[in-house]
Every structure is written in structure tokens, then in C-alpha cells.
Design a protein around this motif. Structure first.
Motif, PDB file in Angstrom:
ATOM      1  N   TRP A 257       1.633  -5.058   3.659  1.00 31.82           N
ATOM      2  CA  TRP A 257       1.464  -3.705   3.107  1.00 31.82           C
ATOM      3  C   TRP A 257       2.532  -3.380   2.059  1.00 31.82           C
ATOM      4  O   TRP A 257       2.577  -2.260   1.555  1.00 31.82           O
ATOM      5  N   ASP A 258       3.369  -4.342   1.709  1.00 30.36           N
ATOM      6  CA  ASP A 258       4.480  -4.112   0.784  1.00 30.36           C
ATOM      7  C   ASP A 258       4.201  -4.573  -0.646  1.00 30.36           C
ATOM      8  O   ASP A 258       5.138  -4.864  -1.383  1.00 30.36           O
ATOM      9  N   GLY A 259       2.951  -4.645  -1.061  1.00 30.17           N
ATOM     10  CA  GLY A 259       2.631  -5.058  -2.425  1.00 30.17           C
ATOM     11  C   GLY A 259       3.067  -6.482  -2.717  1.00 30.17           C
ATOM     12  O   GLY A 259       3.734  -6.728  -3.714  1.00 30.17           O
ATOM     13  N   VAL A 260       2.676  -7.410  -1.854  1.00 24.48           N
ATOM     14  CA  VAL A 260       3.193  -8.784  -1.927  1.00 24.48           C
ATOM     15  C   VAL A 260       2.370  -9.715  -2.821  1.00 24.48           C
ATOM     16  O   VAL A 260       2.669 -10.896  -2.914  1.00 24.48           O
ATOM     17  N   PHE A 261       1.345  -9.188  -3.470  1.00 25.01           N
ATOM     18  CA  PHE A 261       0.537  -9.971  -4.402  1.00 25.01           C
ATOM     19  C   PHE A 261       0.179  -9.068  -5.570  1.00 25.01           C
ATOM     20  O   PHE A 261       0.288  -7.850  -5.476  1.00 25.01           O
ATOM     21  N   THR A 262      -0.249  -9.682  -6.666  1.00 24.55           N
ATOM     22  CA  THR A 262      -0.604  -8.888  -7.843  1.00 24.55           C
ATOM     23  C   THR A 262      -2.116  -8.685  -7.911  1.00 24.55           C
ATOM     24  O   THR A 262      -2.887  -9.443  -7.301  1.00 24.55           O
TER      25      THR A 262
ATOM     26  N   HIS B 200      -8.885  -6.550   3.062  1.00 29.72           N
ATOM     27  CA  HIS B 200      -8.423  -5.999   4.337  1.00 29.72           C
ATOM     28  C   HIS B 200      -7.798  -4.620   4.156  1.00 29.72           C
ATOM     29  O   HIS B 200      -7.627  -3.886   5.127  1.00 29.72           O
ATOM     30  N   GLY B 201      -7.471  -4.253   2.928  1.00 32.91           N
ATOM     31  CA  GLY B 201      -6.940  -2.922   2.659  1.00 32.91           C
ATOM     32  C   GLY B 201      -5.552  -2.904   2.051  1.00 32.91           C
ATOM     33  O   GLY B 201      -5.046  -1.828   1.709  1.00 32.91           O
ATOM     34  N   ALA B 202      -4.905  -4.050   1.921  1.00 36.69           N
ATOM     35  CA  ALA B 202      -3.567  -4.089   1.326  1.00 36.69           C
ATOM     36  C   ALA B 202      -3.678  -3.880  -0.182  1.00 36.69           C
ATOM     37  O   ALA B 202      -4.591  -4.395  -0.823  1.00 36.69           O
ATOM     38  N   ASP B 203      -2.762  -3.109  -0.712  1.00 38.75           N
ATOM     39  CA  ASP B 203      -2.747  -2.845  -2.148  1.00 38.75           C
ATOM     40  C   ASP B 203      -1.910  -3.893  -2.871  1.00 38.75           C
ATOM     41  O   ASP B 203      -0.870  -4.316  -2.367  1.00 38.75           O
ATOM     42  N   PRO B 204      -2.357  -4.281  -4.057  1.00 39.02           N
ATOM     43  CA  PRO B 204      -1.524  -5.184  -4.855  1.00 39.02           C
ATOM     44  C   PRO B 204      -0.272  -4.464  -5.325  1.00 39.02           C
ATOM     45  O   PRO B 204      -0.206  -3.234  -5.317  1.00 39.02           O
ATOM     46  N   GLY B 205       0.702  -5.246  -5.725  1.00 38.92           N
ATOM     47  CA  GLY B 205       1.950  -4.683  -6.234  1.00 38.92           C
ATOM     48  C   GLY B 205       2.427  -5.490  -7.419  1.00 38.92           C
ATOM     49  O   GLY B 205       1.648  -6.197  -8.063  1.00 38.92           O
TER      50      GLY B 205
END
Length: 181
Positions: free
Chosen positions: A69-74, A156-161
Motif C-alpha cells: 500500500w506504499d506506492g511500491v510500483f509505478t 487488488h487495489g494498491a495504488d501506483p507510486g
């Protein structure tokens, strides 16, 4: 250097040196040569930024402990992963990762049940060594599988960062799958 800031800097550099044609007629030959050299340098930098990424050394990535959940991908990674997922995974796992006639869900409650308290490295390793069934590891290189993982995390719902997730065991091993806070 973050990709977005690099592109902004390159765009600003190009706009600053791309003089209108009507202004160039009053330049000396030395000024024209200098402007042309700066433009060529900026274009080369922009082309280098657009080139495929080379493998990243372990000292060049963020290996601090984080969660999905910490924006670990772009967003670019998720988009690249989406193309690979659509071609290679969607038939079994469905367009949204909620499962299909040929395979289980890989998002939502199923994902949480099977992967919470695991690392992204664990999930990546499973995907790379087991998927697709009977042809494991044939989708592409390690980074292709990382991009698919990024897309699954996005579904799954994680946001890119701004952080790029790369094939690096230290980095992937320190990103943990937890339920959404």
C-alpha cells in the motif's frame, strides 16, 4: 533520479533551447552551434530515458521495509504488466483477477487468504516458477514477471507510486503483503 522529474527537466531543457526559426536568423554561427549542441544533448538524454531499463544493482533500489500500500510500483509498470497479464493470465484468472473458468482468483479475499504476511518476493517466486501451468517462466524475463505482479497489486487495489519495483530479491523481500489498512 525519478523518471517524472527527469522527463520534466528534459522537456524544460528542450523548450528553452528550441528557439523559433525567426529568432535563429539573428544568431552568430557560434550561438547557432551552441544551441544545436544543447538541443542534441537534451534529445540524447530524453532518448536514454525512454530506452528499456537495464537490470538495477542492489544499491540502486529502495530496500526499506514497506507494504503493497506504499506506492511500491509505478503506473507504467502496471500498464506493462497489464499487457502481459491480458495475453498470458486473463484466460484463467479473469479480466479483473477475480477468477475464471480455468483458474482461481488472484485478488481480493482469495489473495489476502493466500498471501497476507508474505513478501512480494514470495508471490513473485510463485508466479515465476509456477505460472503459466506447464509452461512456468515462459512469459518473459524476471522484470516482465515483476510487472505482472505490479498489475496484480493494482487490480487488488494498491495504488501506483513513484517507486519502481524491480527484480531485486532484497527489494521484493522487504515489500510485504498486508490487508488494506
Amino acid at each position: 533520479m525519478k523518471a517524472n522529474s527527469f522527463y520534466l527537466a528534459a522537456a524544460l531543457a528542450l523548450s528553452a533551447i528550441a528557439l523559433p526559426a525567426y529568432a535563429q536568423h539573428s544568431m552568430t554561427p557560434e550561438q547557432k552551434a551552441e544551441a544545436a549542441a544543447k538541443k542534441a544533448e537534451a534529445e540524447a538524454a530524453a532518448a536514454a530515458a525512454a530506452a528499456p531499463a537495464e537490470p538495477v544493482a542492489s544499491g540502486d533500489v529502495d530496500t526499506s521495509e514497506r507494504t503493497i500500500w506504499d506506492g511500491v510500483f509505478t503506473a507504467a509498470q502496471a500498464e506493462a504488466g497489464k499487457a502481459l497479464y491480458t495475453t498470458n493470465c486473463q484466460t484463467c484468472h479473469g479480466a479483473t483477477g477475480r477468477g475464471g473458468p480455468g483458474g482461481p482468483a488472484i485478488t481480493g479475499a482469495f489473495f489476502n487468504k493466500n498471501w497476507v504476511d508474505s513478501s512480494v518476493l514470495d508471490f513473485y517466486t510463485f508466479a515465476h516458477t509456477q505460472m503459466p501451468p506447464g509452461k512456468a517462466g515462459t512469459i518473459g524475463n524476471e522484470q516482465d514477471y515483476v510487472n505482472i505482479v505490479a498489475y496484480v497489486l493494482e487490480m487488488h487495489g494498491a495504488d501506483p507510486g513513484a517507486s519502481e519495483m524491480v527484480y531485486n530479491e532484497d527489494q521484493l523481500g522487504n515489500i510485504f503483503i498486508v490487508k488494506k489498512p
